[in-house]
Write a protein that holds these residues in place. Structure first.
Motif, short mmCIF file in Angstrom:
data_model
loop_
_atom_site.label_atom_id
_atom_site.label_comp_id
_atom_site.label_asym_id
_atom_site.label_seq_id
_atom_site.Cartn_x
_atom_site.Cartn_y
_atom_site.Cartn_z
N LEU A 4 -29.14 -128.78 -30.63
CA LEU A 4 -27.80 -128.53 -30.08
C LEU A 4 -27.71 -129.01 -28.64
N ILE A 5 -28.79 -128.85 -27.91
CA ILE A 5 -28.83 -129.36 -26.53
C ILE A 5 -28.70 -130.88 -26.55
N GLN A 6 -29.43 -131.52 -27.47
CA GLN A 6 -29.34 -132.98 -27.57
C GLN A 6 -27.93 -133.41 -27.94
N LEU A 7 -27.30 -132.67 -28.84
CA LEU A 7 -25.91 -132.97 -29.20
C LEU A 7 -25.01 -132.89 -27.97
N ARG A 8 -25.17 -131.83 -27.19
CA ARG A 8 -24.34 -131.68 -25.99
C ARG A 8 -24.58 -132.84 -25.03
N HIS A 9 -25.83 -133.23 -24.86
CA HIS A 9 -26.15 -134.32 -23.95
C HIS A 9 -25.49 -135.63 -24.41
N THR A 10 -25.47 -135.86 -25.71
CA THR A 10 -24.82 -137.06 -26.23
C THR A 10 -23.31 -137.01 -25.97
N LEU A 11 -22.70 -135.85 -26.25
CA LEU A 11 -21.27 -135.69 -25.98
C LEU A 11 -20.98 -135.88 -24.49
N HIS A 12 -21.90 -135.39 -23.65
CA HIS A 12 -21.72 -135.50 -22.20
C HIS A 12 -21.77 -136.96 -21.75
N GLN A 13 -22.62 -137.74 -22.39
CA GLN A 13 -22.78 -139.15 -22.02
C GLN A 13 -21.56 -140.00 -22.38
N PHE A 14 -20.84 -139.57 -23.41
CA PHE A 14 -19.73 -140.39 -23.91
C PHE A 14 -18.43 -139.58 -23.97
N PRO A 15 -17.92 -139.17 -22.81
CA PRO A 15 -16.73 -138.32 -22.78
C PRO A 15 -15.46 -139.11 -23.11
N GLU A 16 -14.51 -138.43 -23.71
CA GLU A 16 -13.20 -139.01 -24.00
C GLU A 16 -12.12 -138.04 -23.53
N ILE A 17 -11.11 -138.56 -22.88
CA ILE A 17 -10.07 -137.69 -22.34
C ILE A 17 -9.02 -137.36 -23.40
N ALA A 18 -8.07 -136.53 -23.02
CA ALA A 18 -7.07 -135.99 -23.95
C ALA A 18 -6.39 -137.08 -24.77
N LEU A 19 -6.31 -136.83 -26.06
CA LEU A 19 -5.64 -137.68 -27.05
C LEU A 19 -6.39 -138.97 -27.34
N GLU A 20 -7.62 -139.09 -26.80
CA GLU A 20 -8.44 -140.28 -27.06
C GLU A 20 -9.79 -139.90 -27.68
N GLU A 21 -9.87 -138.74 -28.31
CA GLU A 21 -11.17 -138.17 -28.67
C GLU A 21 -11.71 -138.63 -30.03
N GLY A 22 -11.35 -139.84 -30.46
CA GLY A 22 -11.74 -140.31 -31.79
C GLY A 22 -13.24 -140.39 -32.02
N LYS A 23 -14.00 -140.95 -31.07
CA LYS A 23 -15.45 -141.07 -31.24
C LYS A 23 -16.12 -139.70 -31.15
N THR A 24 -15.59 -138.85 -30.28
CA THR A 24 -16.14 -137.48 -30.20
C THR A 24 -15.95 -136.77 -31.53
N ALA A 25 -14.77 -136.90 -32.13
CA ALA A 25 -14.51 -136.27 -33.42
C ALA A 25 -15.46 -136.80 -34.49
N ARG A 26 -15.75 -138.10 -34.46
CA ARG A 26 -16.67 -138.66 -35.46
C ARG A 26 -18.07 -138.12 -35.28
N ARG A 27 -18.49 -137.90 -34.04
CA ARG A 27 -19.82 -137.30 -33.81
C ARG A 27 -19.88 -135.88 -34.39
N ILE A 28 -18.79 -135.14 -34.22
CA ILE A 28 -18.76 -133.78 -34.78
C ILE A 28 -18.75 -133.84 -36.31
N LEU A 29 -18.01 -134.77 -36.87
CA LEU A 29 -18.00 -134.93 -38.33
C LEU A 29 -19.41 -135.25 -38.85
N ASP A 30 -20.10 -136.11 -38.16
CA ASP A 30 -21.47 -136.46 -38.57
C ASP A 30 -22.38 -135.23 -38.52
#
Length: 374
Positions: A4-30
């Motif tokens: 979970l820490i590694q997941l957070r670090h990955t999300l932290h490295q590739f932030p997306e701002i409001a209404l642009e969160e497509g890649k973040t959503a795909r990481r959560i789906l995975d």
């Protein structure tokens, strides 16, 4: 918690701002792909996601919400997971909040509740106040409308792992508001031939910040931007704008403050012969905690041996989880991020990894406490 820490670090490295969160959503789906949720809803309110885990028997439906979006602020803290996206950073801790709800998803995948169901919601655009409304306006939300909704937010300045609670208003409602005044330009040698909004603008700058004094509860009006004409020395200005943030601890008082601003602006516009327009952005409802849910959150914290503190006054900042409190009993609580942790929205902020397990534990306890009683 390492994965979970590694997941957070990955999300932290590739932030997306409001209404642009497509890649973040795909990481959560995975992440959720192997967890076997009973239902997955994609594209909820835009880029939002909902994962439903059903219990063995019918019962209450609980919703646990986190946020997908980052901020348009540079991540200035050097680390092995520093943001790789220039000018954008997870400087509010939404990466950590997502990791917590992902951890709850893992627990539910291994052990469904005895009754009822749990909805894990990953919401877009919290920072702009657009996300919660988009979720609630999505027709599919009616199919997962909860009996109770929960969320947490990490709080720098409070002891690490401390639970910060309050019944009633937890965080202020707020809105950005712009007053636009339109007159008529003229040559600066003949200002009498035009309609210059300068005096009306000056009067509003003087009077509007005093309006909260006319309200019985806490309210605040903060001027953030003023504009008059353009830098053309041969021209008498014909347009002006005044932008401000309004906030209050009570939704009715926030609406009353908006009405007072409109009244004062109308008086000035009519006096000067100006056209008047209003524009609103980043509107957040008051976040109100249901008092009946307070003992459940308190018991969950006590079961984990966590320190609990009652906040005497609401927070002045806003959180768009407030809209959920208008459609069902809801509870937003704070999770201390450490007294020396940089403040939210600062370039040096980084969500403390130690909080992931604490957040997962509190949400697990809440799910067990409530759904085991059905």
């Amino acid at each position: 918690m390492n994965h979970l820490i590694q997941l957070r670090h990955t999300l932290h490295q590739f932030p997306e701002i409001a209404l642009e969160e497509g890649k973040t959503a795909r990481r959560i789906l995975d992440f959720f792909a192997p967890l076997g949720a009973d239902r997955t809803i994609k594209g909820l309110g835009g880029t939002g996601l909902a994962f439903v885990f059903r219990g063995k028997k019918p019962g209450k439906r609980l919703l646990f919400r986190c946020e997908l979006d980052a901020l348009p602020i540079e991540d200035l803290k050097p680390s092995d997971h520093q943001s790789q996206i220039p000018g954008k950073g997870h400087l509010c801790g939404h990466d950590g909040h997502m990791a917590i709800v992902c951890g709850l998803g893992e627990t539910l995948s291994k052990s469904r509740p005895e009754s009822g169901e749990v909805v894990l919601l990953f919401q877009p655009a919290e920072e702009t106040g657009d996300g919660a409304k988009a979720i609630l306006d999505d027709p599919r939300f009616a199919e997962i409308r909860p009996d109770a909704a929960f969320a947490l937010h990490n709080l720098p300045g409070y002891p690490l792992h401390q639970i910060v609670m309050r019944a009633g208003t937890f965080a202020a409602g707020s809105t950005g508001m712009t007053v636009s005044l339109t007159g008529k330009t003229s040559h600066s040698a003949h200002p009498e031939a035009g309609i210059n909004p300068a005096q009306a603008l000056a009067n509003l700058i003087q009077r509007l910040p005093r309006l909260p004094q006319d309200l019985p509860g806490y309210a605040l009006l903060t001027l953030i931007h003023a504009e008059l004409g353009s830098l053309a020395f041969g021209t008498s200005a014909g347009k002006a704008g005044l932008s401000m943030t309004l906030r209050a601890f009570d939704q009715a008082e926030l609406e009353r403050l908006i009405a007072l601003v409109k009244r004062e602006a109308k008086i000035e516009a009519e006096k000067a012969g100006l056209k008047l327009d209003f524009h609103f952005v980043e509107s957040f409802a008051v976040s109100k905690n249901d008092p009946d849910l307070y003992p459940m959150v308190e018991q969950a914290a006590n079961n984990l041996g966590l320190s609990v503190v009652e906040k005497p006054d609401p927070f002045r900042w806003s959180e768009d989880f407030g809209l959920f409190s208008q459609i069902c009993p809801a509870f937003l609580f704070g999770l201390g991020a450490g007294e020396n942790c940089p403040q939210l929205h600062e370039g040096a902020y980084d969500f403390p990894d130690e909080l992931i397990g604490t957040g997962v534990g509190v949400f697990e306890e809440l799910s067990e406490l409530i759904l085991s009683k059905d």
